[in-house]
Design an enzyme around this catalytic site. Structure first.
Site, PDB file in Angstrom:
ATOM      1  N   PHE A  92     -68.353  32.667  24.383  1.00 38.11           N
ATOM      2  CA  PHE A  92     -69.738  33.012  24.648  1.00 38.11           C
ATOM      3  C   PHE A  92     -70.049  32.905  26.136  1.00 38.11           C
ATOM      4  O   PHE A  92     -69.619  31.956  26.803  1.00 38.11           O
ATOM      5  CB  PHE A  92     -70.697  32.047  23.937  1.00 38.11           C
ATOM      6  CG  PHE A  92     -70.556  31.992  22.448  1.00 38.11           C
ATOM      7  CD1 PHE A  92     -71.325  32.794  21.624  1.00 38.11           C
ATOM      8  CD2 PHE A  92     -69.665  31.097  21.860  1.00 38.11           C
ATOM      9  CE1 PHE A  92     -71.214  32.723  20.242  1.00 38.11           C
ATOM     10  CE2 PHE A  92     -69.544  31.016  20.480  1.00 38.11           C
ATOM     11  CZ  PHE A  92     -70.316  31.829  19.671  1.00 38.11           C
ATOM     12  N   ASP A  93     -70.835  33.843  26.635  1.00 39.73           N
ATOM     13  CA  ASP A  93     -71.504  33.666  27.908  1.00 39.73           C
ATOM     14  C   ASP A  93     -72.622  32.643  27.701  1.00 39.73           C
ATOM     15  O   ASP A  93     -73.010  32.339  26.565  1.00 39.73           O
ATOM     16  CB  ASP A  93     -72.061  35.011  28.371  1.00 39.73           C
ATOM     17  CG  ASP A  93     -72.775  34.928  29.715  1.00 39.73           C
ATOM     18  OD1 ASP A  93     -72.424  34.056  30.543  1.00 39.73           O
ATOM     19  OD2 ASP A  93     -73.705  35.725  29.939  1.00 39.73           O
ATOM     20  N   GLY A  94     -73.159  32.130  28.813  1.00 40.01           N
ATOM     21  CA  GLY A  94     -74.223  31.130  28.718  1.00 40.01           C
ATOM     22  C   GLY A  94     -75.615  31.732  28.781  1.00 40.01           C
ATOM     23  O   GLY A  94     -76.282  31.941  27.769  1.00 40.01           O
ATOM     24  N   PHE A 129     -68.923  37.357  23.599  1.00 46.07           N
ATOM     25  CA  PHE A 129     -70.307  37.827  23.675  1.00 46.07           C
ATOM     26  C   PHE A 129     -70.859  37.604  25.077  1.00 46.07           C
ATOM     27  O   PHE A 129     -70.792  36.490  25.612  1.00 46.07           O
ATOM     28  CB  PHE A 129     -71.180  37.075  22.674  1.00 46.07           C
ATOM     29  CG  PHE A 129     -70.761  37.266  21.242  1.00 46.07           C
ATOM     30  CD1 PHE A 129     -71.116  38.410  20.542  1.00 46.07           C
ATOM     31  CD2 PHE A 129     -70.004  36.299  20.597  1.00 46.07           C
ATOM     32  CE1 PHE A 129     -70.733  38.586  19.222  1.00 46.07           C
ATOM     33  CE2 PHE A 129     -69.623  36.470  19.269  1.00 46.07           C
ATOM     34  CZ  PHE A 129     -69.983  37.612  18.587  1.00 46.07           C
ATOM     35  N   ASP A 168     -74.130  39.267  27.942  1.00 49.19           N
ATOM     36  CA  ASP A 168     -75.298  40.151  28.045  1.00 49.19           C
ATOM     37  C   ASP A 168     -75.127  41.251  29.084  1.00 49.19           C
ATOM     38  O   ASP A 168     -75.935  42.182  29.113  1.00 49.19           O
ATOM     39  CB  ASP A 168     -76.555  39.330  28.376  1.00 49.19           C
ATOM     40  CG  ASP A 168     -76.483  38.700  29.771  1.00 49.19           C
ATOM     41  OD1 ASP A 168     -77.419  38.892  30.585  1.00 49.19           O
ATOM     42  OD2 ASP A 168     -75.490  38.008  30.051  1.00 49.19           O
TER      43      ASP A 168
END
Length: 300
Positions: A161-163, A274, A276
Site C-alpha cells: 500500500f501507498d500511504g 495500491f 493514488d
C-alpha cells in the site's frame, strides 16, 4: 438462519479485473454490446486467461482451504448475464471457487457493494471506482497491462500500500502539493503525535490483519503486507505512529523519499499494489499487479 457474509473478507471483482478480457472489450468499444455478447457466447468453452487480480483472488481463496469460510470473492460486473457464464466457467477451469456474481449489463454495479459488505472493489472502469470510493468502499482501477506471474511465491500473499490518500487521508499530501517539501516536513514534525486521519484503504488493512490470524498446516498461504511510500525522515514517524494508534501493523515499510517505486516493488514482488498516483502505478505495474486509488488531491 439466513445466509450471511458477516465476518468474512469480501472482495468484489469486475470481470476484466479477474480475467483478461481486453480483446473482447475492444470489440465492445469498436462495435457494440451485442457483438461483445456474441463473442463471449462463441468463446463460452474457452477459458479466459488470468487478469490483473487473478493471483490475488486465488491466494485469498486459499485461506478457506481448511474448511473455514474466511474469504468470499464476488464477481461484480457491467457484463450481461450471458457473458457472466464465461466468467464462471473460466473460474471453474482455473480452480477458483466462485459462487456469487452480479451482472448489470452496462449499469453501474457499485451500488451492490453495500449489501455485500465489501472490503474491496477492483474494476477496470474508472467511473465505477470513483463512485465506490465516494460511497466509502476501498476501490481501485486495475492497470490491465500489469505484469502477472501466477506462479511466484505460491505460499505467500503479498499486498503493498501507498500511504497518503490510500491508507491515510490526503491531508499531508495537500500541503506538499500546495506548499512544497519543506512545508510538508515542517507540518509533519509539528503534528507527529497526532494520528493521520484514515484514508479509504484503512478498512481493508484492518480486515487483512484479521485474516493474518489464520494459521495452521491446512491453510497453505500466509499474508505479508508492506507500506511503500514517498515519505522519508522525518515524515516517516507520523505514519508509523498512526498505524500504532490504529492497532494495525505492516510487515515491511519502505520510506523512499520520492525514489521510483517500481524497482523496490520488483524486490517485494507484490500480488497487488495500491497507489493514488498514475506515475507510481505505471512504475509498479512492471513489477506486479497494480491498482490506482482514484481519490485525494492528485485525482481532483
Amino acid at each position: 438462519m439466513p445466509v450471511t457474509l458477516d465476518n468474512k473478507l469480501v472482495v468484489a471483482l469486475s470481470s476484466r479485473a479477474l480475467f483478461d478480457f481486453e480483446e473482447e472489450n475492444r470489440v465492445f468499444e469498436e462495435m457494440d454490446d451485442r457483438a461483445y455478447m456474441q463473442l463471449q457466447s462463441d468463446r463460452l468453452d474457452r477459458p479466459a486467461p488470468p487478469g490483473v487480480a487473478f493471483t490475488l483472488a486465488k491466494k485469498l481463496l486459499a485461506f478457506n482451504a481448511d474448511g473455514v469460510h474466511r474469504v468470499e470473492i464476488v464477481i461484480l460486473s457491467r457484463n450481461d448475464p450471458v457473458s457472466g457464464l464465461r466468467v464462471f466457467r473460466s473460474a471453474e477451469e482455473n480452480g477458483l471457487d466462485l459462487g456469487r456474481g452480479v451482472f448489470t449489463r452496462g449499469r453501474a454495479p457499485y451500488r451492490f457493494l453495500d449489501p455485500l459488505g465489501a472490503h474491496l472493489f477492483l474494476s477496470a472502469n474508472a467511473d465505477d471506482v470513483r463512485k465506490a470510493l465516494a460511497a466509502g468502499f476501498p476501490a481501485a482501477q486495475v492497470f490491465a497491462h500489469s505484469h502477472v506471474d501466477t506462479e511466484r511465491h505460491a505460499d505467500e500473499l503479498r499486498i503493498a500500500f501507498d500511504g497518503d490518500a490510500v491508507l491515510f487521508s490526503d491531508e499531508a499530501e495537500r500541503i506538499y502539493q500546495q506548499d512544497g517539501l519543506a512545508r510538508f516536513h515542517a507540518h509533519e514534525r509539528a503534528h507527529v503525535a497526532r494520528p493521520l486521519p484514515p484514508g479509504p484503504f484503512k478498512p481493508l488493512l484492518e480486515a487483512l490483519q484479521r485474516l493474518q490470524g489464520a494459521t495452521g498446516p491446512s491453510v497453505p498461504v500466509r499474508l505479508r503486507t508492506a507500506l511503500v511510500t514517498a515519505r522519508s525522515a522525518p515524515a516517516h514517524e507520523r505514519a508509523i505512529r498512526t498505524l500504532i494508534d490504529w492497532g494495525v501493523s505492516v510487515d515491511e515499510a519502505m520510506f523512499l523519499g520520492g525514489l521510483e517505486k517500481g524497482p523496490f516493488l520488483a524486490e517485494f514482488e507484490p500480488d497487488f499494489f495500491f497507489d493514488d498516483q498514475t506515475g507510481h502505478c505505471e512504475s509498479a505495474s512492471r513489477a506486479g499487479p497494480a491498482g490506482q486509488v482514484l481519490s485525494g488531491v492528485t485525482n481532483t
